[in-house]
Design an enzyme around this catalytic site. Sequence first.
Site, PDB file in Angstrom:
ATOM      1  N   MET A 197       0.795  -1.228   0.000  1.00  0.00           N
ATOM      2  CA  MET A 197       0.000   0.000   0.000  1.00  0.00           C
ATOM      3  C   MET A 197       0.829   1.281   0.000  1.00  0.00           C
ATOM      4  SD  MET A 197      -2.941  -1.225  -0.350  1.00  0.00           S
ATOM      5  CE  MET A 197      -4.064   0.142  -0.072  1.00  0.00           C
ATOM      6  N   ARG A 198       2.078   1.223  -0.438  1.00  0.00           N
ATOM      7  CA  ARG A 198       2.872   2.438  -0.609  1.00  0.00           C
ATOM      8  C   ARG A 198       3.035   2.714  -2.093  1.00  0.00           C
ATOM      9  NH1 ARG A 198       2.987   5.584   3.525  1.00  0.00           N
ATOM     10  NH2 ARG A 198       4.852   6.627   2.753  1.00  0.00           N
ATOM     11  N   ILE A 199       2.926   3.970  -2.448  1.00  0.00           N
ATOM     12  CA  ILE A 199       3.216   4.348  -3.830  1.00  0.00           C
ATOM     13  C   ILE A 199       4.736   4.342  -4.001  1.00  0.00           C
ATOM     14  CG2 ILE A 199       3.112   6.246  -5.496  1.00  0.00           C
ATOM     15  CD1 ILE A 199       0.365   6.936  -4.278  1.00  0.00           C
TER      16      ILE A 199
ATOM     17  N   HIS B 145      -4.666  -5.501  -8.803  1.00  0.00           N
ATOM     18  CA  HIS B 145      -5.538  -4.398  -8.402  1.00  0.00           C
ATOM     19  C   HIS B 145      -6.988  -4.891  -8.434  1.00  0.00           C
ATOM     20  CE1 HIS B 145      -6.800  -0.278  -7.807  1.00  0.00           C
ATOM     21  NE2 HIS B 145      -7.715  -0.475  -8.740  1.00  0.00           N
TER      22      HIS B 145
ATOM     23  N   SER C 242      -7.391  -7.050 -11.893  1.00  0.00           N
ATOM     24  CA  SER C 242      -6.434  -6.895 -12.993  1.00  0.00           C
ATOM     25  C   SER C 242      -5.021  -7.141 -12.466  1.00  0.00           C
ATOM     26  CB  SER C 242      -6.474  -5.460 -13.539  1.00  0.00           C
ATOM     27  OG  SER C 242      -7.785  -5.067 -13.877  1.00  0.00           O
TER      28      SER C 242
ATOM     29  N   ASP D 187      -1.537   2.480 -10.843  1.00  0.00           N
ATOM     30  CA  ASP D 187      -2.474   1.462 -11.356  1.00  0.00           C
ATOM     31  C   ASP D 187      -2.662   1.599 -12.864  1.00  0.00           C
ATOM     32  OD1 ASP D 187      -2.856   0.501  -8.748  1.00  0.00           O
ATOM     33  OD2 ASP D 187      -4.444   1.938  -8.364  1.00  0.00           O
TER      34      ASP D 187
ATOM     35  N   GLU E   2      -9.056 -12.912  -7.606  1.00  0.00           N
ATOM     36  CA  GLU E   2      -7.646 -12.506  -7.480  1.00  0.00           C
ATOM     37  C   GLU E   2      -6.764 -13.708  -7.167  1.00  0.00           C
ATOM     38  OE1 GLU E   2      -6.745  -9.077  -5.000  1.00  0.00           O
ATOM     39  OE2 GLU E   2      -8.824  -8.419  -5.111  1.00  0.00           O
TER      40      GLU E   2
HETATM   41  C1  GRF Z   1      -6.214  -7.047  -2.665  1.00  0.00           C
HETATM   42  O1  GRF Z   1      -7.571  -6.776  -2.936  1.00  0.00           O
HETATM   43  C2  GRF Z   1      -5.339  -6.528  -3.761  1.00  0.00           C
HETATM   44  O2  GRF Z   1      -5.943  -6.568  -5.027  1.00  0.00           O
HETATM   45  C3  GRF Z   1      -5.137  -5.089  -3.347  1.00  0.00           C
HETATM   46  O3  GRF Z   1      -5.022  -5.143  -1.949  1.00  0.00           O
HETATM   47  C4  GRF Z   1      -5.720  -6.276  -1.458  1.00  0.00           C
HETATM   48  C5  GRF Z   1      -4.731  -7.057  -0.652  1.00  0.00           C
HETATM   49  O4  GRF Z   1      -5.314  -8.141   0.021  1.00  0.00           O
HETATM   50  N1  GRF Z   1      -4.009  -4.527  -4.028  1.00  0.00           N
HETATM   51  P1  GRF Z   1      -4.403  -9.287   0.620  1.00  0.00           P
HETATM   52  O5  GRF Z   1      -3.415  -8.635   1.570  1.00  0.00           O
HETATM   53  O6  GRF Z   1      -3.704  -9.956  -0.521  1.00  0.00           O
HETATM   54  O7  GRF Z   1      -5.334 -10.212   1.328  1.00  0.00           O
END
Ligand code: GRF
Length: 211
Positions: free
Chosen positions: A86-88, A105, A132, A141, A170
Amino acid sequence: MTAYVILVSGRGSNMQALLDAALPGRCAAVISNRAGAGGLAIAAARGIPAVVVDHRDYPDRETFDAALAAEIERHAPALVLLAGFMRILGTGFVERFAGRLLNIHPSLLPAFRGVDTHARALAAGVRIHGCSVHFVTAALDGGPLIAQAAVPVLVGDDAASLGVRVLAAEHRLYPQVARWFLEGRLRLDGEHVKLRGERPPADTLFVPPLD
Ligand code: GRF
């Protein structure tokens, strides 16, 4: 065996799906920018080096990116997988790992870049949503798309129920794309994604043209 590294910030369910997939490579490390990330404990329990590079220990993005890059390079990975990281990442970092840096994503890009994708998809009234996998570039993204998986939006869905459906997609999609890469079938050619060999299964709705 080809080494790969996974970057996480949270619970790590995509990381777990990657590890469960018995990919043709060795996960050399899981690295998190947050010490409390659930993914770290899962990795450590499997005997995988679980490393913290805490962004709060660095004065700015450049120094954090440099420390993160140095930690990654120690493992000499052929592939770096962002899995809920979650870091850019800055342009320098992204260019350094160009062509071997993937992200998943939770939307059908280019729709719903950024955060809160499920709530925004519901608010927009789409009937089909999904996830994606793309090569990472400096555009948030916005890098070249590799594959997407779609799920329906059902009557009565809220962001949580829709998110559960997307997450299941995913967990199928990301390991498949990672496998293509580690098998040497997937590469970035300039702006273009190239995939050699067999066509992917039908639940992958978007694929790059075959060589
Ligand atoms: C997922 O939905 C992924 O697509 C997004 O962040 C979420 C991470 O979930 N980038 P996890 O930590 O893999 O359970």
